[in-house]
Design a protein around this motif. Structure first.
Motif, PDB file in Angstrom:
ATOM      1  N   GLY A   1       5.995   7.623   3.200  1.00 37.44           N
ATOM      2  CA  GLY A   1       4.565   7.592   3.464  1.00 37.44           C
ATOM      3  C   GLY A   1       3.813   7.092   2.250  1.00 37.44           C
ATOM      4  O   GLY A   1       4.105   7.504   1.113  1.00 37.44           O
ATOM      5  N   GLU A   2       2.869   6.223   2.455  1.00 34.09           N
ATOM      6  CA  GLU A   2       2.173   5.585   1.337  1.00 34.09           C
ATOM      7  C   GLU A   2       0.795   6.208   1.135  1.00 34.09           C
ATOM      8  O   GLU A   2      -0.062   6.138   2.010  1.00 34.09           O
ATOM      9  N   PRO A   3       0.562   6.840  -0.021  1.00 30.83           N
ATOM     10  CA  PRO A   3      -0.790   7.320  -0.330  1.00 30.83           C
ATOM     11  C   PRO A   3      -1.782   6.159  -0.358  1.00 30.83           C
ATOM     12  O   PRO A   3      -1.402   4.986  -0.485  1.00 30.83           O
ATOM     13  N   LEU A   4      -3.060   6.492  -0.243  1.00 28.17           N
ATOM     14  CA  LEU A   4      -4.097   5.454  -0.216  1.00 28.17           C
ATOM     15  C   LEU A   4      -4.026   4.569  -1.454  1.00 28.17           C
ATOM     16  O   LEU A   4      -4.180   3.343  -1.355  1.00 28.17           O
ATOM     17  N   LEU A   5      -3.806   5.165  -2.622  1.00 28.94           N
ATOM     18  CA  LEU A   5      -3.752   4.366  -3.847  1.00 28.94           C
ATOM     19  C   LEU A   5      -2.566   3.417  -3.815  1.00 28.94           C
ATOM     20  O   LEU A   5      -2.671   2.267  -4.261  1.00 28.94           O
ATOM     21  N   PHE A   6      -1.432   3.883  -3.294  1.00 27.33           N
ATOM     22  CA  PHE A   6      -0.254   3.034  -3.181  1.00 27.33           C
ATOM     23  C   PHE A   6      -0.529   1.875  -2.220  1.00 27.33           C
ATOM     24  O   PHE A   6      -0.193   0.724  -2.506  1.00 27.33           O
ATOM     25  N   LYS A   7      -1.142   2.169  -1.076  1.00 24.34           N
ATOM     26  CA  LYS A   7      -1.473   1.118  -0.108  1.00 24.34           C
ATOM     27  C   LYS A   7      -2.387   0.067  -0.729  1.00 24.34           C
ATOM     28  O   LYS A   7      -2.202  -1.137  -0.534  1.00 24.34           O
ATOM     29  N   PHE A   8      -3.387   0.547  -1.485  1.00 24.54           N
ATOM     30  CA  PHE A   8      -4.347  -0.381  -2.071  1.00 24.54           C
ATOM     31  C   PHE A   8      -3.677  -1.282  -3.101  1.00 24.54           C
ATOM     32  O   PHE A   8      -3.876  -2.515  -3.099  1.00 24.54           O
ATOM     33  N   ALA A   9      -2.863  -0.704  -3.984  1.00 22.95           N
ATOM     34  CA  ALA A   9      -2.174  -1.505  -4.994  1.00 22.95           C
ATOM     35  C   ALA A   9      -1.222  -2.503  -4.347  1.00 22.95           C
ATOM     36  O   ALA A   9      -1.128  -3.672  -4.772  1.00 22.95           O
ATOM     37  N   SER A  10      -0.507  -2.079  -3.302  1.00 18.50           N
ATOM     38  CA  SER A  10       0.409  -2.974  -2.593  1.00 18.50           C
ATOM     39  C   SER A  10      -0.345  -4.125  -1.929  1.00 18.50           C
ATOM     40  O   SER A  10       0.092  -5.283  -1.964  1.00 18.50           O
ATOM     41  N   TRP A  11      -1.493  -3.817  -1.337  1.00 16.08           N
ATOM     42  CA  TRP A  11      -2.285  -4.861  -0.663  1.00 16.08           C
ATOM     43  C   TRP A  11      -2.830  -5.862  -1.684  1.00 16.08           C
ATOM     44  O   TRP A  11      -2.802  -7.077  -1.440  1.00 16.08           O
ATOM     45  N   VAL A  12      -3.320  -5.366  -2.835  1.00 17.48           N
ATOM     46  CA  VAL A  12      -3.866  -6.267  -3.846  1.00 17.48           C
ATOM     47  C   VAL A  12      -2.791  -7.198  -4.384  1.00 17.48           C
ATOM     48  O   VAL A  12      -3.015  -8.402  -4.575  1.00 17.48           O
ATOM     49  N   LEU A  13      -1.593  -6.663  -4.638  1.00 20.05           N
ATOM     50  CA  LEU A  13      -0.548  -7.444  -5.291  1.00 20.05           C
ATOM     51  C   LEU A  13       0.300  -8.261  -4.320  1.00 20.05           C
ATOM     52  O   LEU A  13       0.800  -9.333  -4.681  1.00 20.05           O
ATOM     53  N   TRP A  14       0.469  -7.789  -3.063  1.00 20.79           N
ATOM     54  CA  TRP A  14       1.381  -8.460  -2.145  1.00 20.79           C
ATOM     55  C   TRP A  14       0.784  -8.777  -0.787  1.00 20.79           C
ATOM     56  O   TRP A  14       1.450  -9.395   0.054  1.00 20.79           O
ATOM     57  N   GLY A  15      -0.457  -8.362  -0.551  1.00 22.88           N
ATOM     58  CA  GLY A  15      -1.066  -8.640   0.742  1.00 22.88           C
ATOM     59  C   GLY A  15      -0.458  -7.779   1.847  1.00 22.88           C
ATOM     60  O   GLY A  15       0.202  -6.772   1.589  1.00 22.88           O
ATOM     61  N   VAL A  16      -0.690  -8.193   3.085  1.00 19.95           N
ATOM     62  CA  VAL A  16      -0.189  -7.466   4.249  1.00 19.95           C
ATOM     63  C   VAL A  16       1.165  -8.042   4.642  1.00 19.95           C
ATOM     64  O   VAL A  16       1.307  -9.252   4.826  1.00 19.95           O
ATOM     65  N   GLN A  17       2.156  -7.156   4.773  1.00 21.25           N
ATOM     66  CA  GLN A  17       3.484  -7.633   5.165  1.00 21.25           C
ATOM     67  C   GLN A  17       3.528  -7.921   6.663  1.00 21.25           C
ATOM     68  O   GLN A  17       3.071  -7.099   7.469  1.00 21.25           O
ATOM     69  N   PRO A  18       4.058  -9.067   7.057  1.00 21.70           N
ATOM     70  CA  PRO A  18       4.177  -9.369   8.490  1.00 21.70           C
ATOM     71  C   PRO A  18       5.225  -8.472   9.140  1.00 21.70           C
ATOM     72  O   PRO A  18       6.013  -7.806   8.465  1.00 21.70           O
ATOM     73  N   ASP A  19       5.252  -8.472  10.481  1.00 20.34           N
ATOM     74  CA  ASP A  19       6.237  -7.672  11.205  1.00 20.34           C
ATOM     75  C   ASP A  19       7.646  -8.080  10.796  1.00 20.34           C
ATOM     76  O   ASP A  19       7.960  -9.265  10.661  1.00 20.34           O
TER      77      ASP A  19
END
Length: 313
Positions: A170-188
């Protein structure tokens, strides 16, 4: 003849020395935890290198052992700074406390159950209680954030194998935000393959959230009592209900829920009183309490570990 000056009786004896520790025990536990977390880190590194494919276990070597330090050094820095935050706050206020006890455990996921200090005398005022309670989470969080950014930047996105099954973190909000900034949204069919340092930061965020639960004598319970006084007991009872609900929806909360219930059975839901219980905190500390709530929200995830069956497309 002049009378001799009055000498009060020595009823209490000489003051007991503070901050006396069996240093060898703390060092031994730290060394054992370095070993257990490094071995866990080797497993995380091999999984990271395999990119969700079956990992081959190479022959042990010093170079492979060193790869485990990516995880080990990071998680021990987060946990250690958290506990040293409490410890140095205790030293500042001359409240007797132990050095950190690290808890090694031979599990491949974390390699440790965390760390703690023992506070060996009552805390008498709300301000001291608040400062000691909040110092740990803030110190640990200050280390976890840069570790998270560096760790995610060293991670990479890969396509999942067709027959992949395992566990999803499970990804905390901070983890989600950092992942989105650095790698964007992962496709299916794709997922972020976490570098061991990123996993250590994830675990550090989770540990911070667990400590900030406003329950009993956890860090969050100290902060809650310092802000709310006796009303914090109602918060503790309500949050126990929340934790039980979380355990119902996610089995990863079961052990934590049992530990919390055991703690409440031993110490009760009421926080130990301080003599200035009815004196409100000053405004800067109330602001720090709100910051602690924000840190809790950023670090919390309702389902830390859950089964995953994803099919790459």
């Amino acid at each position: 003849m002049d009378p001799e000056p009055f000498q009060p009786p020595a009823l209490l004896g000489p003051p007991q020395p503070k901050f006396q520790d069996r240093v060898w025990l703390h060092v031994l536990l730290l060394v054992l935890t370095i070993a257990s977390t490094t071995l866990a880190g080797v497993g995380h590194y091999l999984g990271f290198r395999a990119d969700f494919l079956p990992a081959r276990t190479p022959a042990f070597s010093p170079a492979l052992f060193a790869k485990g330090l990516w995880y080990s050094v990071t998680i021990l820095a987060i946990l250690g700074c958290h506990e040293l935050g409490h410890y140095f706050a205790c030293r500042y206020y001359d409240v007797d406390a132990s050095l950190p006890f690290f808890l090694p455990v031979p599990t491949p996921l974390t390699g440790t159950l965390g760390a703690f200090i023992r506070i060996r005398e009552p805390i008498r005022t709300k301000r001291v209680l608040f400062d000691i309670g909040i110092a740990g989470p803030i110190a640990g969080f200050a280390v976890a954030v840069p570790a998270l950014i560096i760790g995610i930047s060293m991670s990479h996105v890969v396509r999942l194998p067709q027959d992949f099954s395992g566990y999803e973190l499970g990804e905390p909000l901070l983890f989600k935000f950092a992942s989105w900034v650095l790698w964007g949204v992962q496709p299916d069919g794709y997922s972020l393959n976490m570098h061991p340092m990123a996993f250590a930061a994830w675990f550090g965020l989770l540990a911070t959230a667990l400590n900030l639960f406003p329950i009993g004598q956890l860090d969050g319970g100290h902060v809650s009592y310092a802000v709310l006084g006796p009303r914090s007991t109602s918060v503790t009872i309500a949050m126990i209900g929340v934790v039980i609900s979380l355990a119902y929806f996610s089995s990863s909360w079961i052990v934590w829920t049992i530990l919390l219930l055991a703690m409440l059975a031993m110490f009760g839901p009421k926080h130990p009183r301080v003599f200035d219980e009815d004196v409100p905190l000053d405004r800067p500390r109330v602001l720090l309490a709100l910051i602690a709530v924000a840190i809790f929200v950023l670090c919390f995830t309702p389902a830390p570990i859950r089964p995953m069956e994803l099919i790459g497309r």
